[in-house]
Design a protein around this motif. Structure first.
Motif, PDB file in Angstrom:
ATOM      1  N   VAL A 227       0.835  -1.195   0.041  1.00  0.00           N
ATOM      2  CA  VAL A 227       0.107   0.032   0.020  1.00  0.00           C
ATOM      3  C   VAL A 227       0.908   1.280  -0.128  1.00  0.00           C
ATOM      4  CG1 VAL A 227      -1.813  -1.134   1.113  1.00  0.00           C
ATOM      5  CG2 VAL A 227      -0.176   0.187   2.681  1.00  0.00           C
ATOM      6  N   ASN A 228       0.188   2.497  -0.419  1.00  0.00           N
ATOM      7  CA  ASN A 228       0.943   3.850  -0.233  1.00  0.00           C
ATOM      8  C   ASN A 228       0.326   4.595   0.778  1.00  0.00           C
ATOM      9  OD1 ASN A 228       2.720   3.135  -2.533  1.00  0.00           O
ATOM     10  ND2 ASN A 228       0.994   3.453  -3.805  1.00  0.00           N
ATOM     11  N   ARG A 229       1.063   5.376   1.263  1.00  0.00           N
ATOM     12  CA  ARG A 229       0.654   6.347   2.276  1.00  0.00           C
ATOM     13  C   ARG A 229      -0.563   7.209   1.788  1.00  0.00           C
ATOM     14  NH1 ARG A 229       4.281  10.174   6.753  1.00  0.00           N
ATOM     15  NH2 ARG A 229       2.285  10.699   7.766  1.00  0.00           N
ATOM     16  N   GLY A 230      -1.513   7.440   2.648  1.00  0.00           N
ATOM     17  CA  GLY A 230      -2.679   7.987   2.257  1.00  0.00           C
ATOM     18  C   GLY A 230      -3.705   7.533   1.370  1.00  0.00           C
ATOM     19  N   GLU A 231      -3.514   6.144   1.135  1.00  0.00           N
ATOM     20  CA  GLU A 231      -4.703   5.315   0.327  1.00  0.00           C
ATOM     21  C   GLU A 231      -5.703   4.861   1.342  1.00  0.00           C
ATOM     22  OE1 GLU A 231      -2.156   3.525  -3.483  1.00  0.00           O
ATOM     23  OE2 GLU A 231      -2.431   2.356  -1.697  1.00  0.00           O
ATOM     24  N   GLU A 232      -6.953   4.798   0.747  1.00  0.00           N
ATOM     25  CA  GLU A 232      -7.957   4.125   1.543  1.00  0.00           C
ATOM     26  C   GLU A 232      -7.897   2.651   0.802  1.00  0.00           C
ATOM     27  OE1 GLU A 232     -10.658   4.705   4.285  1.00  0.00           O
ATOM     28  OE2 GLU A 232      -9.718   6.205   3.527  1.00  0.00           O
ATOM     29  N   VAL A 233      -7.815   1.717   1.772  1.00  0.00           N
ATOM     30  CA  VAL A 233      -7.695   0.331   1.502  1.00  0.00           C
ATOM     31  C   VAL A 233      -8.612  -0.475   1.811  1.00  0.00           C
ATOM     32  CG1 VAL A 233      -6.046  -1.692   1.678  1.00  0.00           C
ATOM     33  CG2 VAL A 233      -5.044   0.566   1.687  1.00  0.00           C
ATOM     34  N   ARG A 234      -9.330  -1.155   0.864  1.00  0.00           N
ATOM     35  CA  ARG A 234     -10.444  -2.203   1.151  1.00  0.00           C
ATOM     36  C   ARG A 234      -9.905  -3.628   1.655  1.00  0.00           C
ATOM     37  NH1 ARG A 234     -15.993  -2.509  -2.254  1.00  0.00           N
ATOM     38  NH2 ARG A 234     -17.151  -3.664  -0.490  1.00  0.00           N
ATOM     39  N   LEU A 235     -10.341  -4.031   2.649  1.00  0.00           N
ATOM     40  CA  LEU A 235     -10.046  -5.444   2.851  1.00  0.00           C
ATOM     41  C   LEU A 235     -11.274  -6.330   2.896  1.00  0.00           C
ATOM     42  CD1 LEU A 235      -7.518  -5.137   5.620  1.00  0.00           C
ATOM     43  CD2 LEU A 235      -6.947  -5.348   3.234  1.00  0.00           C
ATOM     44  N   ARG A 236     -11.478  -7.534   2.129  1.00  0.00           N
ATOM     45  CA  ARG A 236     -12.594  -8.249   2.066  1.00  0.00           C
ATOM     46  C   ARG A 236     -11.903  -9.388   2.777  1.00  0.00           C
ATOM     47  NH1 ARG A 236     -16.108  -6.992  -2.177  1.00  0.00           N
ATOM     48  NH2 ARG A 236     -15.216  -5.373  -3.621  1.00  0.00           N
ATOM     49  N   LEU A 237     -12.421  -9.746   3.810  1.00  0.00           N
ATOM     50  CA  LEU A 237     -12.215 -10.883   4.754  1.00  0.00           C
ATOM     51  C   LEU A 237     -13.045 -12.113   4.839  1.00  0.00           C
ATOM     52  CD1 LEU A 237     -11.382  -8.753   8.001  1.00  0.00           C
ATOM     53  CD2 LEU A 237      -9.632  -9.714   6.449  1.00  0.00           C
ATOM     54  N   ILE A 238     -12.595 -13.115   4.459  1.00  0.00           N
ATOM     55  CA  ILE A 238     -13.355 -14.346   4.320  1.00  0.00           C
ATOM     56  C   ILE A 238     -12.907 -15.543   5.211  1.00  0.00           C
ATOM     57  CG2 ILE A 238     -14.263 -16.138   2.607  1.00  0.00           C
ATOM     58  CD1 ILE A 238     -13.574 -13.906   0.566  1.00  0.00           C
ATOM     59  N   ASN A 239     -13.708 -16.093   5.967  1.00  0.00           N
ATOM     60  CA  ASN A 239     -13.317 -17.076   6.937  1.00  0.00           C
ATOM     61  C   ASN A 239     -13.794 -18.452   6.215  1.00  0.00           C
ATOM     62  OD1 ASN A 239     -12.589 -19.091   8.745  1.00  0.00           O
ATOM     63  ND2 ASN A 239     -13.544 -17.981  10.443  1.00  0.00           N
ATOM     64  N   SER A 240     -12.913 -18.897   5.644  1.00  0.00           N
ATOM     65  CA  SER A 240     -13.143 -20.251   4.677  1.00  0.00           C
ATOM     66  C   SER A 240     -12.643 -21.436   5.523  1.00  0.00           C
ATOM     67  CB  SER A 240     -12.506 -20.353   3.381  1.00  0.00           C
ATOM     68  OG  SER A 240     -11.207 -19.930   3.360  1.00  0.00           O
ATOM     69  N   SER A 241     -12.349 -21.373   6.785  1.00  0.00           N
ATOM     70  CA  SER A 241     -11.814 -22.234   7.878  1.00  0.00           C
ATOM     71  C   SER A 241     -12.717 -23.187   8.059  1.00  0.00           C
ATOM     72  CB  SER A 241     -11.330 -21.817   9.038  1.00  0.00           C
ATOM     73  OG  SER A 241     -10.361 -20.658   8.818  1.00  0.00           O
ATOM     74  N   SER A 242     -12.417 -24.208   8.485  1.00  0.00           N
ATOM     75  CA  SER A 242     -13.493 -25.601   8.988  1.00  0.00           C
ATOM     76  C   SER A 242     -13.882 -25.555  10.254  1.00  0.00           C
ATOM     77  CB  SER A 242     -13.032 -27.025   8.345  1.00  0.00           C
ATOM     78  OG  SER A 242     -12.891 -27.214   7.047  1.00  0.00           O
ATOM     79  N   ALA A 243     -13.063 -24.991  10.979  1.00  0.00           N
ATOM     80  CA  ALA A 243     -13.405 -25.193  12.350  1.00  0.00           C
ATOM     81  C   ALA A 243     -12.721 -24.067  13.350  1.00  0.00           C
ATOM     82  CB  ALA A 243     -12.635 -26.820  12.908  1.00  0.00           C
ATOM     83  N   SER A 244     -12.259 -22.795  13.012  1.00  0.00           N
ATOM     84  CA  SER A 244     -11.762 -21.957  13.644  1.00  0.00           C
ATOM     85  C   SER A 244     -12.485 -20.490  13.468  1.00  0.00           C
ATOM     86  CB  SER A 244     -10.174 -21.694  13.054  1.00  0.00           C
ATOM     87  OG  SER A 244      -9.708 -22.985  13.232  1.00  0.00           O
TER      88      SER A 244
END
Ligand SMILES: [Cu+2]
Length: 468
Positions: A227-244
């Motif tokens: 990333v670069n300073r000053g950017e707005e960053v979108r994170l798409r978090l997906i929990n594809s775990s089986s048991a956690s």
């Protein structure tokens, strides 16, 4: 097992992270393949010979056509987790389709009805605890968020080929191996972490995994998000775990939660969030703190983490140690009570329900049997509801495990006391907790409804909800 035995001929270059192409047609070959993990060669099953599978990305309203070529020694399906699509495309074996046989092909085709962050995975047996999953990102016709860069991050717990196979793990749980598995790092001293409201306890998980991966990479060789300073960053978090279940935080930064399970919420700023199996969160991060930072996913009830690195352009700082826990993990944690649906979220039913269905979640940890309304899936009749009705599910969890309950084919509103609770497709129901969800039964068919902790699902915690 014949893992990897016929992998070579079908093997393709591994799919790495952000490898999506904007096209409606996809070829998904599900195939045995080898990859390196923590210095060891592991044989597993995955899509197009990579972990995760290729990112599928298209626009709301476009038609997704995906041909699955099954090169596994057993049947498979693909479930498009979270998307309310026609029942025959939902990919639940022996409920919505027969499994795609070994050596056979099958084409899924449907119009993508909503935007947001989703994922796809096999719904057959314990296959989900291998690498048979990939990200599915649906862009809106008109993007309302403003950001400069985005990353999709898939969280996965890994044991296949390191600590036996998923089937062997299930057998060992059924023969009484679970009590000890959960003892490691019981999360002592982790209660009463900061934040508002009641922070859930960290329950020892049924399975402690040798590795926790982010985009298929172990903590020792993490993915770097540049990333670069000053950017707005979108994170798409997906929990594809089986048991956690994980607690996720980005060192040196706060996160503004904008979506859960693909659906928009009123933005909430937090230091950490908790993500159950099958859940997704979209967050915005303001990149205003140059350096190299730990993006940690701590597996709940353990001291272990998965991680990626958040690296600013021009920074030559050395990364934190693999097991570094950001102090943000102990600060303000996102709770369901803090979330309200944005006005543009999928319209939920209001007022009083037409039908109320009690859903008791229970289990016998010794015999490793998990039940809905005291019955295992194989012995239970479907839950039948009328079409276009306002349905209320009243959960009561009588067990000492959290259950991430997932309903196929529909979004539901989590009743959190605000009257405008978030719209989701998967919700964590805490031990001994009562929780209410409301939904509109507007999608005809036989829909799987189950715990997304796959060892619970396979041990009985699933039903068919018949909308007729
Ligand atoms: Cu469960």
């Amino acid at each position: 097992m014949v893992l990897g035995a016929c992998g070579a001929a079908e093997r393709r270059a591994p799919s790495q992270g952000q490898n999506g192409v904007r096209a409606a047609g996809y070829d998904l070959e599900v195939v045995p393949f080898d990859f390196e993990l923590g210095g060891r060669k592991v044989s597993s099953w995955g899509y197009n010979g990579g972990i995760p599978g290729p990112e599928i990305r298209l626009k709301e309203g476009e038609t997704l056509r995906a041909t699955v070529r099954n090169r596994l020694p057993e049947g498979t399906t693909i479930h498009w987790h979270g998307l309310p699509i026609p029942n025959e495309m939902d990919g639940v074996p022996d409920v919505t389709q027969p499994p795609i046989g070994s050596g056979e092909d099958f084409t899924y085709e449907y119009k993508v009805p909503v935007s947001g962050t989703y994922f796809y995975h096999s719904h057959v047996g314990m296959q989900f605890d291998r690498a048979v999953y990939g990200p599915l990102v649906i862009e809106p016709q008109q993007e309302s968020l403003s950001y400069d860069r985005e990353f999709t991050l898939m969280l996965d717990d890994w044991l296949d080929g390191i600590d036996g196979t998923p089937e062997q793990k299930l057998e060992s749980l059924e023969s009484g191996g679970s009590a000890m598995a959960g003892m490691e790092g019981m999360g002592e001293g982790m209660e009463g972490m900061g934040g508002t409201g009641e922070v859930p306890r960290q329950w020892p998980p049924d399975v402690v995994y040798p590795f926790y991966l982010v985009n298929g990479k172990p903590p020792e060789s993490p993915e770097e998000l540049r990333v670069n300073r000053g950017e707005e960053v979108r994170l798409r978090l997906i929990n594809s775990s089986s048991a956690s279940i994980y607690r996720v935080a980005l060192q040196g930064h706060r996160m503004t939660v904008t979506h859960t399970d693909g659906q928009p919420v009123e933005p909430v700023e937090v230091n950490a969030l908790r993500i159950g199996q099958g859940e997704r969160y979209d967050v915005l991060v303001n990149a205003g703190n140059p350096g190299v930072w730990q993006l940690a996913a701590q597996a709940e009830g353990t001291k272990k983490i998965g991680r990626a690195l958040f690296r600013y352009g021009g920074s030559s700082a050395s990364p934190p140690p693999a097991d570094f826990e950001p102090p943000e993990l102990g600060k303000k944690l996102l709770l369901y009570d803090m979330l309200t649906a944005a006005p543009e979220a999928e319209a939920p039913p209001g007022g009083e329900p037409d039908e109320v269905v009690p859903i008791t979640l229970n289990g016998d940890e010794e015999k490793y049997i998990w039940t809905i309304n005291d019955e295992v899936f194989s012995e239970a009749d479907p839950i039948e509801v009328g079409r276009n009705r306002h349905i209320r599910f009243e959960f009561e969890n009588k067990s000492m495990m959290p259950h991430p309950m997932h309903l196929h084919g529909h979004f539901f509103r989590v009743q959190n006391g605000t009257g405008r609770g978030p719209m989701k497709d998967t919700v964590l129901v805490e031990p001994m907790q009562k929780l209410t969800i409301d939904w509109l039964s507007d999608n005809l068919g036989d829909w799987a409804f189950h715990c997304h902790m796959i060892y619970h699902q396979e041990s009985g915690m699933m039903r068919v909800v018949k909308v007729a």
